[in-house]
Motif scaffolding. Structure first.
Motif, short mmCIF file in Angstrom:
data_model
loop_
_atom_site.label_atom_id
_atom_site.label_comp_id
_atom_site.label_asym_id
_atom_site.label_seq_id
_atom_site.Cartn_x
_atom_site.Cartn_y
_atom_site.Cartn_z
N LEU A 1 -2.73 -5.20 -1.04
CA LEU A 1 -3.96 -6.10 -0.87
C LEU A 1 -3.56 -7.38 -0.38
CD1 LEU A 1 -7.18 -5.85 -2.01
CD2 LEU A 1 -6.56 -8.05 -2.76
N LEU A 2 -2.49 -8.05 -0.96
CA LEU A 2 -2.07 -9.30 -0.80
C LEU A 2 -1.31 -9.13 0.73
CD1 LEU A 2 -0.15 -9.99 -4.00
CD2 LEU A 2 -2.37 -11.27 -3.29
N TYR A 3 -0.74 -8.22 0.76
CA TYR A 3 0.14 -8.03 2.10
C TYR A 3 -0.94 -7.94 3.38
CZ TYR A 3 4.06 -6.42 -0.52
OH TYR A 3 4.79 -6.53 -1.62
N ALA A 4 -2.17 -7.14 3.23
CA ALA A 4 -2.96 -6.93 4.23
C ALA A 4 -3.76 -8.31 4.51
CB ALA A 4 -3.97 -5.83 3.75
N LEU A 5 -4.04 -9.06 3.38
CA LEU A 5 -5.02 -10.53 3.27
C LEU A 5 -3.95 -11.59 4.45
CD1 LEU A 5 -5.55 -11.51 0.01
CD2 LEU A 5 -7.19 -11.27 1.70
N ILE A 6 -2.68 -11.34 4.33
CA ILE A 6 -1.94 -12.14 4.90
C ILE A 6 -1.79 -11.88 6.64
CG2 ILE A 6 0.64 -12.83 5.71
CD1 ILE A 6 0.86 -13.32 2.58
N LEU A 7 -1.53 -10.29 6.72
CA LEU A 7 -1.25 -9.62 8.04
C LEU A 7 -2.55 -9.77 8.82
CD1 LEU A 7 0.95 -6.63 7.17
CD2 LEU A 7 1.47 -8.82 8.72
N ASN A 8 -4.00 -9.91 8.17
CA ASN A 8 -5.29 -9.93 8.91
C ASN A 8 -5.33 -11.05 9.55
OD1 ASN A 8 -8.16 -9.14 9.21
ND2 ASN A 8 -8.25 -11.07 7.86
N GLN A 9 -4.66 -12.08 9.20
CA GLN A 9 -4.90 -13.51 9.96
C GLN A 9 -4.02 -13.26 11.28
OE1 GLN A 9 -2.36 -15.64 6.99
NE2 GLN A 9 -4.03 -17.18 6.91
N LEU B 1 -4.08 -10.60 13.23
CA LEU B 1 -4.52 -9.54 13.85
C LEU B 1 -6.04 -9.61 14.36
CD1 LEU B 1 -2.48 -6.74 11.72
CD2 LEU B 1 -2.00 -7.59 14.05
N SER B 2 -6.28 -10.64 14.27
CA SER B 2 -7.79 -11.02 14.60
C SER B 2 -8.28 -10.04 15.94
CB SER B 2 -8.41 -12.27 14.30
OG SER B 2 -7.45 -12.98 15.24
N LYS C 1 -6.89 -1.57 13.34
CA LYS C 1 -6.87 -2.11 12.00
C LYS C 1 -6.70 -0.93 10.89
CE LYS C 1 -8.85 -6.68 12.75
NZ LYS C 1 -9.88 -7.48 12.49
N ALA D 1 -3.26 -0.49 8.72
CA ALA D 1 -3.45 -0.60 7.20
C ALA D 1 -2.89 0.54 6.48
CB ALA D 1 -5.01 -0.65 6.79
N PHE E 1 5.34 -5.05 5.90
CA PHE E 1 4.76 -6.12 5.59
C PHE E 1 5.89 -7.25 5.91
CE2 PHE E 1 4.65 -9.98 2.43
CZ PHE E 1 3.93 -10.51 3.00
N PRO F 1 -6.91 -0.84 -1.29
CA PRO F 1 -6.44 -2.18 -1.12
C PRO F 1 -5.73 -2.53 0.36
CG PRO F 1 -5.09 -0.79 -2.65
CD PRO F 1 -6.32 -0.16 -2.26
N PHE G 1 -9.05 -6.36 5.65
CA PHE G 1 -9.55 -6.16 7.08
C PHE G 1 -10.91 -6.06 7.26
CE2 PHE G 1 -4.88 -4.83 7.12
CZ PHE G 1 -4.36 -5.62 8.24
N ASN H 1 -12.53 -11.44 11.37
CA ASN H 1 -12.01 -12.57 12.11
C ASN H 1 -12.61 -13.79 11.37
OD1 ASN H 1 -10.68 -10.57 13.58
ND2 ASN H 1 -12.59 -10.63 15.11
#
Lengths: 228, 109
Positions: free
Chosen positions: A83-91, A93-94, A101, A105, A113, B20, B25, B30
């Motif tokens: 979850l932490l990794y996805a939070l960061i990578l999401n930034q 990949l907007s 996604k 994921a 990551f 998780p 996402f 965004n």
């Protein structure tokens, strides 16, 4: 169509993952063979669970006669850190589509990551296609290594301790890219000590998750108070 | 566990592992994040690496920490850390790690 996904620079970024996954994935396949898995079970696990420690723990529990629920709950906790990794990578990949996604994921693990976060941070040209390329290369080599281990079984010898250490050395290398100022270094050391301290009470890598959340929060809080 | 149970189990493992992975996402998308949250995220990678590395080297309190000079992961990391910090290179980190760990195995048996 494949342009961008499998460029030379994608392989350049992904090679340490392949290098570590082949022997480690084979070790996981050997364990699966001991537990009695066939190729289909192994394939399903490698494709749908795709997690290093998660698979080792699940296989060990299944092998020792566990029922379904304890295995699922344990791995759930072990994989919370993604979850932490996805939070960061999401930034980063907007701009990508929902389908992208959804697919990306599934292939988020420690190694993909670490490599992608690093590439996004250091290389302005690094894009979503490159990142998915790294994920796919990592995932494919993991699946193939799992199946190879399952088939070869005990006919090959793998020094798992040495191989596991190669991945630790990779993490140390990736960590060193964050040694840009004292606060980043100290936050990492704090995260490390907190994880050790918390490991008396929190098992299954939950100590890693909680330590990370706290150490990063303290660093961010300090930066806000000090205003840089 | 029967054959079909293991497949059911793998499906369960997929569900709990995918949630998780996809949640950030799905929830954040965004959206512009608040400053405090962005600051926090900025420190997450270094903290998570520290936590993963320390736990890999020293083990856990539940299983008993490996605080000793016989700890091969510790000995190798004492070599790898300065190499990594000086070169900022993954190949050098991994190669020095393998050599140092191999040497520690050889010496400690």
């Amino acid at each position: 169509m494949l342009k961008g996904y499998f460029e030379l620079k994608v392989f350049k970024a992904a090679w340490p993952i392949i290098f570590g996954y082949i022997p480690l994935g084979m070790a996981c396949g050997i364990l699966a063979q001991k537990v009695g898995f066939d190729w289909f079970q192994m394939l399903m696990m490698a494709v749908f669970l795709f997690a290093g420690s998660g698979q080792f723990i699940a296989l060990a529990m299944i092998g020792s006669g566990s029922t379904i629920m304890p295995v699922v709950l344990t791995v759930c906790i072990v994989n919370l850190r993604h979850l932490l990794y996805a939070l960061i990578l999401n930034q980063y990949l907007s701009k990508e589509s929902r389908l992208y996604k959804a697919f990306f994921a599934q292939e988020i693990v420690d190694e993909s990551f670490a490599v992608n976060q690093n590439q996004f941070a250091l290389d302005a040209e690094w894009n979503g296609k490159n990142a998915l390329g790294v994920n796919i290369i990592g995932h494919s080599s993991w699946i193939l290594a799992n199946l190879a281990g399952l088939y070869l079984g005990n006919s090959i010898y793998i020094d798992t301790a040495l191989v596991s250490y190669a991945l630790i050395a990779m993490f140390i290398g990736l960590w060193s890219f964050h040694f840009l100022n004292a606060r980043l270094v100290l936050t990492g050391i704090l995260g490390g000590f907190l994880a050790l301290l918390l490991s008396y009470w929190l098992t299954n890598m939950l100590n890693v998750v909680v330590a990370t959340v706290i150490a990063a929060a303290l660093a961010a809080f300090y930066e806000m108070r000090m205003g840089r | 566990m029967s054959y079909s149970d293991t497949l059911l189990c793998i499906f369960g493992l997929f569900v709990v592992s995918y949630i998780p992975r996809i949640l950030p996402f799905a929830l954040l998308g965004n959206r512009e994040l608040p400053r405090g949250f962005r600051l926090w995220l900025q420190y997450v990678p270094t903290a998570v690496f520290g936590a993963l590395i320390f736990t890999s080297i020293f083990g856990t309190g539940v299983d008993g920490f490996r605080f000793s000079w016989e700890n091969k992961e510790l000995l190798a990391s004492i070599i790898v850390l300065p190499v990594a910090a000086a070169t900022r290179s993954l190949p050098y980190s991994i190669i020095s790690g393998l050599l140092a760990y191999g040497a520690a195995q050889y010496m400690l048996g």
